[in-house]
Design a protein around this motif. Sequence first.
Motif, PDB file in Angstrom:
ATOM      1  N   HIS A  65      59.866 173.930  30.209  1.00 51.27           N
ATOM      2  CA  HIS A  65      59.301 173.234  31.363  1.00 51.27           C
ATOM      3  C   HIS A  65      58.269 172.202  30.917  1.00 51.27           C
ATOM      4  CE1 HIS A  65      61.439 175.892  33.971  1.00 51.27           C
ATOM      5  NE2 HIS A  65      60.734 176.968  33.650  1.00 51.27           N
ATOM      6  N   MET A  66      57.483 172.527  29.895  1.00 55.71           N
ATOM      7  CA  MET A  66      56.470 171.593  29.434  1.00 55.71           C
ATOM      8  C   MET A  66      57.099 170.326  28.874  1.00 55.71           C
ATOM      9  SD  MET A  66      53.821 174.349  27.731  1.00 55.71           S
ATOM     10  CE  MET A  66      52.713 173.112  27.087  1.00 55.71           C
ATOM     11  N   GLY A  67      58.269 170.446  28.237  1.00 56.05           N
ATOM     12  CA  GLY A  67      58.983 169.258  27.794  1.00 56.05           C
ATOM     13  C   GLY A  67      59.355 168.371  28.972  1.00 56.05           C
ATOM     14  N   ARG A  68      59.821 169.001  30.071  1.00 55.25           N
ATOM     15  CA  ARG A  68      60.146 168.229  31.263  1.00 55.25           C
ATOM     16  C   ARG A  68      58.903 167.553  31.843  1.00 55.25           C
ATOM     17  NH1 ARG A  68      61.829 172.051  34.124  1.00 55.25           N
ATOM     18  NH2 ARG A  68      60.210 172.314  35.695  1.00 55.25           N
ATOM     19  N   TYR A  69      57.778 168.260  31.864  1.00 57.76           N
ATOM     20  CA  TYR A  69      56.551 167.663  32.375  1.00 57.76           C
ATOM     21  C   TYR A  69      56.173 166.424  31.567  1.00 57.76           C
ATOM     22  CZ  TYR A  69      56.055 172.402  34.347  1.00 57.76           C
ATOM     23  OH  TYR A  69      56.251 173.608  34.976  1.00 57.76           O
ATOM     24  N   ARG A  70      56.381 166.479  30.235  1.00 53.28           N
ATOM     25  CA  ARG A  70      56.041 165.322  29.395  1.00 53.28           C
ATOM     26  C   ARG A  70      56.892 164.112  29.763  1.00 53.28           C
ATOM     27  NH1 ARG A  70      51.871 163.757  27.743  1.00 53.28           N
ATOM     28  NH2 ARG A  70      51.413 165.593  26.419  1.00 53.28           N
ATOM     29  N   VAL A  71      58.186 164.312  29.979  1.00 54.51           N
ATOM     30  CA  VAL A  71      59.048 163.202  30.400  1.00 54.51           C
ATOM     31  C   VAL A  71      58.595 162.682  31.754  1.00 54.51           C
ATOM     32  CG1 VAL A  71      61.412 162.550  30.996  1.00 54.51           C
ATOM     33  CG2 VAL A  71      60.997 164.108  29.076  1.00 54.51           C
ATOM     34  N   GLN A  72      58.250 163.587  32.632  1.00 58.14           N
ATOM     35  CA  GLN A  72      57.804 163.233  33.980  1.00 58.14           C
ATOM     36  C   GLN A  72      56.534 162.388  33.957  1.00 58.14           C
ATOM     37  OE1 GLN A  72      57.139 166.732  36.457  1.00 58.14           O
ATOM     38  NE2 GLN A  72      55.220 165.886  37.184  1.00 58.14           N
ATOM     39  N   LEU A  73      55.619 162.704  33.038  1.00 58.35           N
ATOM     40  CA  LEU A  73      54.299 162.072  33.036  1.00 58.35           C
ATOM     41  C   LEU A  73      54.209 160.829  32.158  1.00 58.35           C
ATOM     42  CD1 LEU A  73      52.193 165.354  32.732  1.00 58.35           C
ATOM     43  CD2 LEU A  73      52.420 163.923  34.783  1.00 58.35           C
ATOM     44  N   THR A  74      55.191 160.577  31.310  1.00 58.74           N
ATOM     45  CA  THR A  74      55.115 159.479  30.349  1.00 58.74           C
ATOM     46  C   THR A  74      55.659 158.191  30.955  1.00 58.74           C
ATOM     47  OG1 THR A  74      55.411 161.042  28.518  1.00 58.74           O
ATOM     48  CG2 THR A  74      55.774 158.696  28.055  1.00 58.74           C
ATOM     49  N   PRO A  75      54.838 157.133  31.059  1.00 60.23           N
ATOM     50  CA  PRO A  75      55.336 155.849  31.569  1.00 60.23           C
ATOM     51  C   PRO A  75      56.462 155.302  30.696  1.00 60.23           C
ATOM     52  CG  PRO A  75      52.931 155.868  31.474  1.00 60.23           C
ATOM     53  CD  PRO A  75      53.405 157.085  30.739  1.00 60.23           C
ATOM     54  N   HIS A  76      57.369 154.577  31.305  1.00 58.28           N
ATOM     55  CA  HIS A  76      58.554 154.081  30.587  1.00 58.28           C
ATOM     56  C   HIS A  76      58.174 153.179  29.424  1.00 58.28           C
ATOM     57  CE1 HIS A  76      62.000 151.336  29.867  1.00 58.28           C
ATOM     58  NE2 HIS A  76      62.698 152.443  30.043  1.00 58.28           N
ATOM     59  N   ASP A  77      57.143 152.363  29.599  1.00 57.78           N
ATOM     60  CA  ASP A  77      56.798 151.412  28.538  1.00 57.78           C
ATOM     61  C   ASP A  77      56.166 152.089  27.323  1.00 57.78           C
ATOM     62  OD1 ASP A  77      54.517 152.133  29.879  1.00 57.78           O
ATOM     63  OD2 ASP A  77      53.659 150.127  29.962  1.00 57.78           O
ATOM     64  N   GLN A  78      55.681 153.327  27.472  1.00 59.93           N
ATOM     65  CA  GLN A  78      55.097 154.039  26.339  1.00 59.93           C
ATOM     66  C   GLN A  78      56.153 154.725  25.473  1.00 59.93           C
ATOM     67  OE1 GLN A  78      51.916 156.702  27.391  1.00 59.93           O
ATOM     68  NE2 GLN A  78      50.787 155.151  28.556  1.00 59.93           N
ATOM     69  N   ALA A  79      57.248 155.109  26.061  1.00 58.51           N
ATOM     70  CA  ALA A  79      58.327 155.777  25.313  1.00 58.51           C
ATOM     71  C   ALA A  79      59.657 155.437  25.975  1.00 58.51           C
ATOM     72  CB  ALA A  79      58.102 157.278  25.274  1.00 58.51           C
ATOM     73  N   PRO A  80      60.116 154.189  25.827  1.00 61.44           N
ATOM     74  CA  PRO A  80      61.365 153.792  26.521  1.00 61.44           C
ATOM     75  C   PRO A  80      62.586 154.569  26.063  1.00 61.44           C
ATOM     76  CG  PRO A  80      60.641 152.105  24.955  1.00 61.44           C
ATOM     77  CD  PRO A  80      59.523 153.086  25.061  1.00 61.44           C
ATOM     78  N   TRP A  81      62.532 155.149  24.871  1.00 57.68           N
ATOM     79  CA  TRP A  81      63.692 155.895  24.381  1.00 57.68           C
ATOM     80  C   TRP A  81      63.959 157.173  25.183  1.00 57.68           C
ATOM     81  CZ3 TRP A  81      59.179 155.041  21.606  1.00 57.68           C
ATOM     82  CH2 TRP A  81      58.335 156.132  21.436  1.00 57.68           C
ATOM     83  N   LEU A  82      62.955 157.677  25.889  1.00 59.16           N
ATOM     84  CA  LEU A  82      63.179 158.870  26.691  1.00 59.16           C
ATOM     85  C   LEU A  82      64.225 158.628  27.779  1.00 59.16           C
ATOM     86  CD1 LEU A  82      59.546 160.266  27.137  1.00 59.16           C
ATOM     87  CD2 LEU A  82      61.325 161.070  25.579  1.00 59.16           C
TER      88      LEU A  82
END
Length: 556
Positions: free
Chosen positions: A42-59
């Motif tokens: 779940h914490m992995g999902r939260y990280r994707v949820q909280l990370t702006p696209h421009d900071q990690a576009p590869w997600l």
Amino acid sequence: MEQPGAPLRWWQTRAFVIVATLITIVPLLWPQIPPLVDLPGHMGRYRVQLTPHDQAPWLADWFNFQWSLIGNLGIDLLVVPFSKLFGLELGVKLIVITIPALTAAGLLWIAREVHGRIPPTALFALPLAYSYPFQFGFVNFALSMGLALCLFALWLRMARLGQVRLRAIVFVPISCLLWLCHTFGWGVLGVLAFSAEMIRQHDIRKDAGSGHWIESWIRAGLGCVPLALPMVLMIFWRSGDHVTGQTADWFNWQAKVAWMLMALRDRWELWDVVGIGVFFLVLFRAVRDPAIEYSRNLGLSALFLLAVFVLLPRIVFGSAYADMRLAPFVIAVALIAIRPRLTMTPRHAAVLATLGLVFFVARTAGTTISYWQFDRDYDTELAALDKLPVGARVVTFVGTNCRNEWKMSRLEHLAAIALERRLAYANDQWSMPGAQLLTARYSQAGMFAHDPSEIVTPGWCPREWWKPVDFAMARFPREAFDYVWLIRTPPFKPHYATDLDRIWRSPTGASALLKVNRDRPAPQISDEELYPRWFLELRARRMQQRLKELPPPPKS
């Protein structure tokens, strides 16, 4: 029941409730990441949820995250403000800490509202704040159940104070918020509220000389209408085109008995089963001991929950362990339904309360030690992330076996901490449209894109989707991943890893981080070496059958 006006005993005071609630959080104070099986995922999902696209576009190339209105958003919503205030890991920890505290406080509050005072036997229910569903990491569910218990106590209190109209107004938005946290909590609140309202209506009708159960049943249903609005939300959620998942495995009696025996499952099987034995001993004594009895109110609630537990299938809308989640709460409500009769002496009550407190403290101490040991395991394995670059494409394999051992390693979803801390790919994410906000879209990973591809075993396990470690090492797509993170995997044949270089190894040698060396060719392994003979024969028969079903070639 105790004499009205008698002085409060030590277990009936507000100070005791506060102390007992604080004791429940002790096991979670030390671990940096609460060692619950599914929580790292779940914490992995939260990280994707909280990370702006421009900071990690590869997600966005790996995962599709889309907000939608589903009955499973408790911590997903709370983590947004908590992560801003405390950071993601501490924020999640603080939210999770509240779950056992809410559960214990809710049980004691319900007992207080129903019996007038907390009975000494209620203390035996407190260890269920760390029930098996919580240990499994069903955190949205567990949070909703803790809230449901507290809200049921509020429901009872407002009825006792004659605030039924105000209660109807207040519980319309409250029920919607509880459904948003997790559907299960809302459903359990409805069952508990209906059973309590049925008893209340019957007593009102009985005092008026017309105490018919059918009329009480109807009036109880009308009284619970303020809780019904989430049914509309449920229809919209489950009728969407994106919703998948089967409902299956009805009336699996062997599993249901096992869930009851596993209500306290953590690390030591004997210790946990003895705890269950204490529960059933107390419940049995309440039937035989003339000094204690069951409350009609909570006794009916426990029977209603038991009926739901029996009728629930194991899998609901693709989500497994649906019935298992309810088992500990059937026991908990049954325990707090017990109360002393007027014939019970103060000494007898004090002895029961002391035994309950000793049981509670002993179980809490055991859980604290267990969590400390799991936290040491986490520290050992997560040292590999120091060697992992940000944004790495990692396939993770976590070792297990086919025996379903009592102690779950809590490492099953540790791959997601690489996603949470290093924004690396994690192949342990659940990919169930309609049940989660995140789905895996990394098609290049093939069968290693999502859960349960991270679980590997020494050989093929019956009735499981897990892959043998040899198969996983030979068949994972080298073009999709740059690193292989092995977490306590069984031994595998060395020639399956001839193109992999080890860059980290755990002190015990059971875990390693490997890097794909593209200057060396990947091993070429035949199906005959990887698959069991029965599978190859079955595949050959099916291929022959398909060839027979093909239409004959046209005549020239």
